[in-house]
Design a protein around this motif. Structure first.
Motif, PDB file in Angstrom:
ATOM      1  N   ALA A  22       0.830  -1.216   0.000  1.00 34.02           N
ATOM      2  CA  ALA A  22       0.000   0.000   0.000  1.00 34.02           C
ATOM      3  C   ALA A  22       0.862   1.263   0.000  1.00 34.02           C
ATOM      4  O   ALA A  22       0.430   2.327  -0.447  1.00 34.02           O
ATOM      5  CB  ALA A  22      -0.915  -0.003   1.220  1.00 34.02           C
ATOM      6  N   ASP A  23       2.099   1.143   0.502  1.00 32.59           N
ATOM      7  CA  ASP A  23       3.013   2.291   0.482  1.00 32.59           C
ATOM      8  C   ASP A  23       3.860   2.324  -0.791  1.00 32.59           C
ATOM      9  O   ASP A  23       4.212   3.391  -1.278  1.00 32.59           O
ATOM     10  CB  ASP A  23       3.965   2.227   1.689  1.00 32.59           C
ATOM     11  CG  ASP A  23       3.219   2.320   3.006  1.00 32.59           C
ATOM     12  OD1 ASP A  23       2.351   3.207   3.120  1.00 32.59           O
ATOM     13  OD2 ASP A  23       3.481   1.497   3.908  1.00 32.59           O
ATOM     14  N   PRO A  26       1.613   2.806  -4.991  1.00 33.19           N
ATOM     15  CA  PRO A  26       1.066   4.053  -5.544  1.00 33.19           C
ATOM     16  C   PRO A  26       2.086   5.000  -6.205  1.00 33.19           C
ATOM     17  O   PRO A  26       1.841   5.439  -7.340  1.00 33.19           O
ATOM     18  CB  PRO A  26       0.360   4.698  -4.348  1.00 33.19           C
ATOM     19  CG  PRO A  26      -0.072   3.508  -3.525  1.00 33.19           C
ATOM     20  CD  PRO A  26       1.077   2.537  -3.639  1.00 33.19           C
ATOM     21  N   GLU A  30       1.903   5.843 -10.265  1.00 31.25           N
ATOM     22  CA  GLU A  30       1.656   7.222 -10.691  1.00 31.25           C
ATOM     23  C   GLU A  30       2.602   7.623 -11.824  1.00 31.25           C
ATOM     24  O   GLU A  30       2.247   8.411 -12.693  1.00 31.25           O
ATOM     25  CB  GLU A  30       1.925   8.124  -9.475  1.00 31.25           C
ATOM     26  CG  GLU A  30       1.102   9.380  -9.430  1.00 31.25           C
ATOM     27  CD  GLU A  30       1.535  10.242  -8.242  1.00 31.25           C
ATOM     28  OE1 GLU A  30       1.353  11.453  -8.314  1.00 31.25           O
ATOM     29  OE2 GLU A  30       2.090   9.697  -7.244  1.00 31.25           O
ATOM     30  N   THR A  62      -3.064  -1.060  -6.172  1.00 27.51           N
ATOM     31  CA  THR A  62      -2.947   0.009  -7.179  1.00 27.51           C
ATOM     32  C   THR A  62      -4.133   0.959  -7.037  1.00 27.51           C
ATOM     33  O   THR A  62      -5.274   0.501  -7.001  1.00 27.51           O
ATOM     34  CB  THR A  62      -2.921  -0.605  -8.598  1.00 27.51           C
ATOM     35  OG1 THR A  62      -1.837  -1.535  -8.669  1.00 27.51           O
ATOM     36  CG2 THR A  62      -2.746   0.461  -9.666  1.00 27.51           C
ATOM     37  N   PRO A  63      -3.881   2.264  -6.926  1.00 30.89           N
ATOM     38  CA  PRO A  63      -4.998   3.196  -6.751  1.00 30.89           C
ATOM     39  C   PRO A  63      -6.001   3.107  -7.901  1.00 30.89           C
ATOM     40  O   PRO A  63      -5.610   2.896  -9.046  1.00 30.89           O
ATOM     41  CB  PRO A  63      -4.302   4.570  -6.732  1.00 30.89           C
ATOM     42  CG  PRO A  63      -2.871   4.288  -6.393  1.00 30.89           C
ATOM     43  CD  PRO A  63      -2.571   2.929  -6.924  1.00 30.89           C
ATOM     44  N   VAL A  66      -5.886   4.379 -11.891  1.00 31.72           N
ATOM     45  CA  VAL A  66      -4.511   4.507 -12.390  1.00 31.72           C
ATOM     46  C   VAL A  66      -4.217   3.319 -13.294  1.00 31.72           C
ATOM     47  O   VAL A  66      -4.485   2.172 -12.936  1.00 31.72           O
ATOM     48  CB  VAL A  66      -3.503   4.540 -11.215  1.00 31.72           C
ATOM     49  CG1 VAL A  66      -2.076   4.549 -11.723  1.00 31.72           C
ATOM     50  CG2 VAL A  66      -3.772   5.744 -10.334  1.00 31.72           C
TER      51      VAL A  66
END
Ligand code: DOR
Ligand code: ZN
Length: 343
Positions: A22-23, A26, A30, A62-63, A66
């Motif tokens: 999660a860190d 992203p 991006e 993955t957000p 995106v």
């Protein structure tokens, strides 16, 4: 000044697993359209099924909205059957298999002791057209650490290239003039990735202002002359050399330890760090092919179509980023970076 590029790909990345995804995912998603994700987890990713499950966990981190595709890899072992290579090639998500000499780096103990023991896998990969990604260092502890890559090139890679003349090979994170020269003179089936940290730092950084574990990676940072050879290769326009960040985060306490873990975290701003290296070399115009074109061509992937923009504006990365319950110190902490991604 702003610099707009076709969205790049990162052909060598460590995303780890579990809550840190999660860190770590992203900031990469991006910037990059695709990333070749390394398999050196504990336990290592040695089956197509495990790679598929790992891929799902990355996608879950993955957000939304995106467009990011993880390209998966298999970790080669002496007990792997050639049928696993066939299965990997039949999957649409495995793009390379990785050779870690046992003991050469983080989580490599399940790797290969004797490349002669995996001839059947090299043959299967050559037949199937699967890329062999190599951590190119001899692991023998009696060897001088600065000699490990050059000796690997001469003693393992050169005979391998000769024997498997059409196997596609990527020598990962080249760190020396010697490796650059080897890749340059080899046939078009042999290429190399170059990290941002090897472009920006030489071994001086390891000792500047006191021993710096945050500059410790494998292969180890080499001399200024080697760094200049890497800059020359990356900015040459030669399609054999392309972007692979080898961003390899470790928790702060594993780095600031009596036995510092190898790995440098650049994933928070990898593209910006490359832009800085290219700008310092007066070669920003060469960044797009290196970052967005040559790697995709080598791997037989379609070029990306979307774009990213970097703005030239000075900023300071934080002293640390979250890494699950812990933190990671990024390359460039306490310094100023020259480019910033336009959100
Ligand atoms: O410095 C490194 N760190 N080099 C590698 O090859 C592995 C990586 C890691 O996984 O931490
Ligand atoms: Zn790596």
């Amino acid at each position: 000044m702003a610099l707009t590029l076709t969205r790049p790909d990162d052909f060598h990345l460590h995303l780890r697993d579990g809550d840190v995804l999660a860190d770590l995912v992203p900031p990469v998603a991006e910037r990059f359209s695709r990333a070749l994700v390394m398999p050196n987890l504990t336990p290592p990713v040695t089956t197509v099924a495990a790679a598929g499950e790992y891929r799902e966990r990355i996608l879950a981190a993955t957000p939304a909205g995106v467009d990011f595709t993880p390209l998966m890899t298999l970790y080669l072992t002496e007990t792997m059957a050639a049928s696993e290579i066939k299965k990997a090639t039949a999957s649409d998500f495995i793009h390379a298999a990785k050779l870690y000499p046992a003991g050469a780096t983080t989580n490599s103990s399940a790797g290969v002791r004797d490349v002669g023991a995996i001839t059947h896998l090299f043959e299967a990969m050559q037949d199937a057209g699967l890329v062999l990604a190599i951590h190119g260092e001899l692991a023998n502890p009696s060897l001088d650490p600065y000699e490990r890559e050059p000796r690997f090139v001469d003693e393992v890679l050169a005979p391998l290239v000769e024997r498997f003349a059409s196997l596609r090979i990527v020598l990962e994170h080249v760190s020396t003039q010697h490796a650059v020269d080897f890749v340059t003179q080899a046939g078009p089936n042999v290429a190399a990735t170059i990290t941002a940290h090897h472009l920006l730092c030489s071994r001086r950084a390891l000792f500047a202002g006191g021993l710096s574990p945050h500059h410790y990676c494998r292969p180890i940072l080499q001399t200024e002359a080697d760094r200049e050879a890497l800059i020359a290769a990356a900015t040459s326009g030669n399609p054999k050399f392309f972007l692979g960040s080898d961003s390899a985060p470790h928790p702060r306490d594993k780095k600031e330890s009596g036995h510092a873990a190898a790995g440098i975290y650049t994933g928070y701003a990898a593209l910006e760090l490359y832009a800085q290296a290219f700008a310092e070399a007066g070669a920003l115009g060469r960044l797009e092919n290196f970052a967005s074109r040559f790697g995709a061509d080598f791997y037989g992937l379609e070029p990306n179509s979307a774009e990213v923009t970097l703005e030239e504006t000075s900023w300071q990365p934080p002293a640390e980023y979250p890494l699950g319950q812990q933190t990671v110190v990024p390359l460039g902490a306490g310094e100023s970076l020259r480019y910033r991604l336009r959100p």
